[in-house]
Design an enzyme around this catalytic site. Structure first.
Site, short mmCIF file in Angstrom:
data_model
loop_
_atom_site.label_atom_id
_atom_site.label_comp_id
_atom_site.label_asym_id
_atom_site.label_seq_id
_atom_site.Cartn_x
_atom_site.Cartn_y
_atom_site.Cartn_z
N GLY A 35 0.83 -1.21 0.00
CA GLY A 35 0.00 0.00 0.00
C GLY A 35 0.86 1.25 0.00
O GLY A 35 0.55 2.23 0.66
N ALA A 36 1.95 1.20 -0.79
CA ALA A 36 2.92 2.31 -0.77
C ALA A 36 2.72 3.28 -1.92
O ALA A 36 3.60 4.08 -2.21
CB ALA A 36 4.34 1.73 -0.79
N ARG A 85 0.41 5.61 -1.95
CA ARG A 85 -0.01 6.90 -1.37
C ARG A 85 -0.19 6.75 0.14
O ARG A 85 0.04 5.66 0.69
CB ARG A 85 -1.32 7.39 -2.01
CG ARG A 85 -2.46 6.41 -1.86
CD ARG A 85 -3.79 6.94 -2.40
NE ARG A 85 -4.85 6.00 -2.08
CZ ARG A 85 -5.22 4.99 -2.87
NH1 ARG A 85 -4.63 4.82 -4.04
NH2 ARG A 85 -6.18 4.16 -2.49
N VAL A 140 -2.48 -7.47 -2.91
CA VAL A 140 -2.30 -8.33 -1.73
C VAL A 140 -3.42 -9.35 -1.55
O VAL A 140 -3.28 -10.28 -0.76
CB VAL A 140 -2.12 -7.50 -0.41
CG1 VAL A 140 -0.89 -6.62 -0.48
CG2 VAL A 140 -3.38 -6.71 -0.08
N ASN A 180 0.41 -2.88 5.19
CA ASN A 180 -0.31 -1.61 5.32
C ASN A 180 -1.48 -1.46 4.33
O ASN A 180 -2.42 -0.72 4.60
CB ASN A 180 0.69 -0.46 5.12
CG ASN A 180 0.03 0.87 4.86
OD1 ASN A 180 -0.47 1.51 5.78
ND2 ASN A 180 0.00 1.28 3.59
N TYR A 190 -14.84 -3.77 7.10
CA TYR A 190 -13.58 -3.17 7.58
C TYR A 190 -13.35 -3.53 9.05
O TYR A 190 -12.26 -3.96 9.43
CB TYR A 190 -13.66 -1.65 7.37
CG TYR A 190 -12.37 -0.91 7.67
CD1 TYR A 190 -11.33 -0.91 6.76
CD2 TYR A 190 -12.22 -0.19 8.87
CE1 TYR A 190 -10.14 -0.21 7.03
CE2 TYR A 190 -11.05 0.51 9.13
CZ TYR A 190 -10.01 0.51 8.21
OH TYR A 190 -8.85 1.20 8.48
N ALA A 224 -14.67 -5.99 10.79
CA ALA A 224 -14.47 -7.44 10.94
C ALA A 224 -13.09 -7.86 10.47
O ALA A 224 -12.40 -8.66 11.11
CB ALA A 224 -15.55 -8.19 10.18
N ALA A 225 -12.65 -7.29 9.34
CA ALA A 225 -11.34 -7.66 8.79
C ALA A 225 -10.21 -7.16 9.69
O ALA A 225 -9.22 -7.87 9.91
CB ALA A 225 -11.19 -7.10 7.38
P1 NAP Z 1 -5.02 5.22 1.36
O1 NAP Z 1 -4.40 6.54 1.24
O2 NAP Z 1 -6.33 4.96 0.71
O3 NAP Z 1 -3.94 4.14 0.83
C1 NAP Z 1 -4.25 2.79 0.76
C2 NAP Z 1 -3.11 2.05 0.10
O4 NAP Z 1 -3.44 0.66 0.02
C3 NAP Z 1 -2.84 2.54 -1.32
O5 NAP Z 1 -1.46 2.59 -1.55
C4 NAP Z 1 -3.48 1.46 -2.17
O6 NAP Z 1 -2.80 1.38 -3.42
C5 NAP Z 1 -3.21 0.23 -1.32
N1 NAP Z 1 -4.05 -0.89 -1.67
C6 NAP Z 1 -5.40 -0.97 -1.63
N2 NAP Z 1 -5.80 -2.19 -2.05
C7 NAP Z 1 -4.69 -2.90 -2.35
C8 NAP Z 1 -4.45 -4.19 -2.82
N3 NAP Z 1 -5.46 -5.05 -3.12
N4 NAP Z 1 -3.16 -4.60 -3.00
C9 NAP Z 1 -2.14 -3.76 -2.74
N5 NAP Z 1 -2.31 -2.50 -2.29
C10 NAP Z 1 -3.57 -2.08 -2.10
O7 NAP Z 1 -5.22 4.79 2.88
P2 NAP Z 1 -4.31 5.00 4.18
O8 NAP Z 1 -5.09 5.86 5.09
O9 NAP Z 1 -2.92 5.35 3.83
O10 NAP Z 1 -4.39 3.51 4.77
C11 NAP Z 1 -3.26 2.70 4.98
C12 NAP Z 1 -3.59 1.70 6.07
O11 NAP Z 1 -3.88 2.39 7.28
C13 NAP Z 1 -4.82 0.84 5.78
O12 NAP Z 1 -4.60 -0.48 6.21
C14 NAP Z 1 -5.90 1.48 6.61
O13 NAP Z 1 -6.93 0.60 6.95
C15 NAP Z 1 -5.09 1.92 7.82
N6 NAP Z 1 -5.71 2.97 8.64
C16 NAP Z 1 -5.92 4.20 8.13
C17 NAP Z 1 -6.51 5.17 8.93
C18 NAP Z 1 -6.75 6.58 8.45
O14 NAP Z 1 -7.35 7.38 9.19
N7 NAP Z 1 -6.32 6.96 7.25
C19 NAP Z 1 -6.88 4.88 10.25
C20 NAP Z 1 -6.65 3.59 10.74
C21 NAP Z 1 -6.05 2.65 9.91
P3 NAP Z 1 -3.46 0.94 -4.80
O15 NAP Z 1 -4.86 1.46 -4.83
O16 NAP Z 1 -2.54 1.56 -5.79
O17 NAP Z 1 -3.37 -0.54 -4.83
#
Ligand code: NAP
Length: 255
Positions: A13-14, A16, A64, A90, A156, A158-159
Site C-alpha cells: 500500500g505504498a 499513497r 495483496v 499496510n 472493515y 471485521a477484517a
Molecule cells: P489510502 O491513502 O487509501 O492508501 C491505501 C493504500 O493501500 C494505497 O497505496 C493502495 O494502493 C493500497 N491498496 C489498496 N488495495 C490494495 C491491494 N489489493 N493490494 C495492494 N495494495 C492495495 O489509505 P491510508 O489511510 O494510507 O491507509 C493505509 C492503512 O492504514 C490501511 O490499512 C488502513 O486501513 C489503515 N488505517 C488508516 C486510517 C486513516 O485514518 N487513514 C486509520 C486507521 C487505519 P493501490 O490502490 O494503488 O493498490
C-alpha cells in the site's frame, strides 16, 4: 534518528498515504525499500523520488488479495536485496462503505480479501524466511475499528479485528524464532481514505473535523521506530498512536 542501513523492508500500500510516507521514512533511515501496490505508476514515481534523494528503492506491482502476487513480491525482495528484514502489511481499503443489510456480497468479500487475507498472505510468505534466519519485523497496520463497531464499515471492522487476531497468533508461533510481529493502530490520518470516509457521512468518524486527523508522517515515523527496535518491546501487542507513551517513545510532538 533510526539507523536501518543494510536492512531490506517491504511496504504494501505504498502508492499513497501512510504506506508512501512510511517508504520515504524507512529509506531516509537507510533501509532498502520495496514499494508495493496495484497502481504501478504511483509506486514507480515514489521509488524514483526515494532514489532521487539518495535512497534505495524498488517498485513491485502487487495485489495483496492474490497470494501469488505476494509470493512474487517477497521473492523479488530476496533476489534484489539478498535479504528480508521487515514487512509492513499496510495495504487497505474502506470501500464499499454501506450497511450490511444492503451490501453486495462480492465487493464486501473482496474488501475482506484485501484487509484480512492480505495480511495473512504477507505473513504466510514472509514468516518461513524470517523464522529460518531468526530475525525479522512484521508490522500489521490495524485500526480502532478492530475493537469498536462502526455503522457502514462491517467488512472493515471485521477484517481489522481478524487481522489483529492474526498478529497475536503469529506472535505465538514466531516469537521464539526471533521474529517480532506487532500491530499499529494509527488513529485517524489525513489520507485519501479519510476523504472517502468524510464523503460517506455514514458514522461518527465521517463527522470528524479534517484538522483533527494526524499527518501520515506520524505513523510513518512510528513504523520506522518499530523496525529499528521498538517492535521487540511491543511484540505480540498493538501499539496505538493515541497512546501518549508511544508518541513520546517515537519522539512525536505532544498535543
Ligand atoms: P489510502 O491513502 O487509501 O492508501 C491505501 C493504500 O493501500 C494505497 O497505496 C493502495 O494502493 C493500497 N491498496 C489498496 N488495495 C490494495 C491491494 N489489493 N493490494 C495492494 N495494495 C492495495 O489509505 P491510508 O489511510 O494510507 O491507509 C493505509 C492503512 O492504514 C490501511 O490499512 C488502513 O486501513 C489503515 N488505517 C488508516 C486510517 C486513516 O485514518 N487513514 C486509520 C486507521 C487505519 P493501490 O490502490 O494503488 O493498490
Amino acid at each position: 534518528m533510526a539507523d536501518l542501513s543494510g536492512k531490506a523492508i517491504i511496504v504494501t500500500g505504498a502508492s499513497r498515504g501512510i504506506g508512501a510516507a512510511t517508504a520515504f521514512e524507512l529509506a531516509q533511515s537507510g533501509a532498502s525499500v520495496i514499494l508495493a501496490a496495484r497502481t504501478d505508476s504511483e509506486i514507480k514515481h515514489n521509488a524514483q523520488q526515494i532514489r532521487n534523494h539518495g535512497g534505495e528503492a524498488e517498485a513491485v506491482m502487487c495485489d495483496v488479495s492474490k497470494y501469488k502476487d505476494v509470493q512474487a513480491l517477497i521473492s523479488h525482495c530476496e533476489s534484489t536485496f539478498g535479504r528480508l528484514d521487515g514487512l509492513i502489511n499496510n495495504a487497505g481499503v474502506i470501500e464499499p462503505i454501506g450497511h450490511l443489510a444492503t451490501s453486495d456480497p462480492e465487493t464486501w468479500g473482496h474488501a475482506t480479501d484485501i484487509n484480512f487475507k492480505g495480511v495473512y498472505h504477507g505473513m504466510r510468505a514472509a514468516l518461513p524466511i524470517m523464522m529460518a534466519q531468526h530475525h525479522g519485523t512484521i508490522v500489521n497496520v490495524s485500526s480502532g475499528a478492530a475493537h469498536s463497531p462502526l455503522e457502514g464499515w462491517s467488512h472493515y471492522c471485521a477484517a481489522k479485528a481478524g487481522a489483529h487476531m492474526l498478529t497475536l497468533c503469529a506472535h505465538k508461533e514466531a516469537a521464539t524464532s526471533g521474529v517480532n510481529v506487532v500491530g499499529l493502530s494509527p488513529g485517524t490520518v489525513a489520507t485519501e481514505m479519510q476523504v472517502l470516509i468524510k464523503a460517506s457521512g455514514i458514522n461518527p468518524v465521517s463527522q470528524m473535523d479534517t484538522a483533527d486527523h494526524i499527518d501520515a508522517e506520524w505513523p510513518a515515523k512510528t513504523i520506522t521506530w518499530l523496525c529499528s527496535g521498538g517492535a521487540a518491546e511491543y511484540a505480540g501487542q498493538e501499539v496505538s498512536l493515541r497512546d501518549e507513551t508511544i508518541r513520546k517513545q517515537v519522539g512525536l510532538a505532544q498535543d
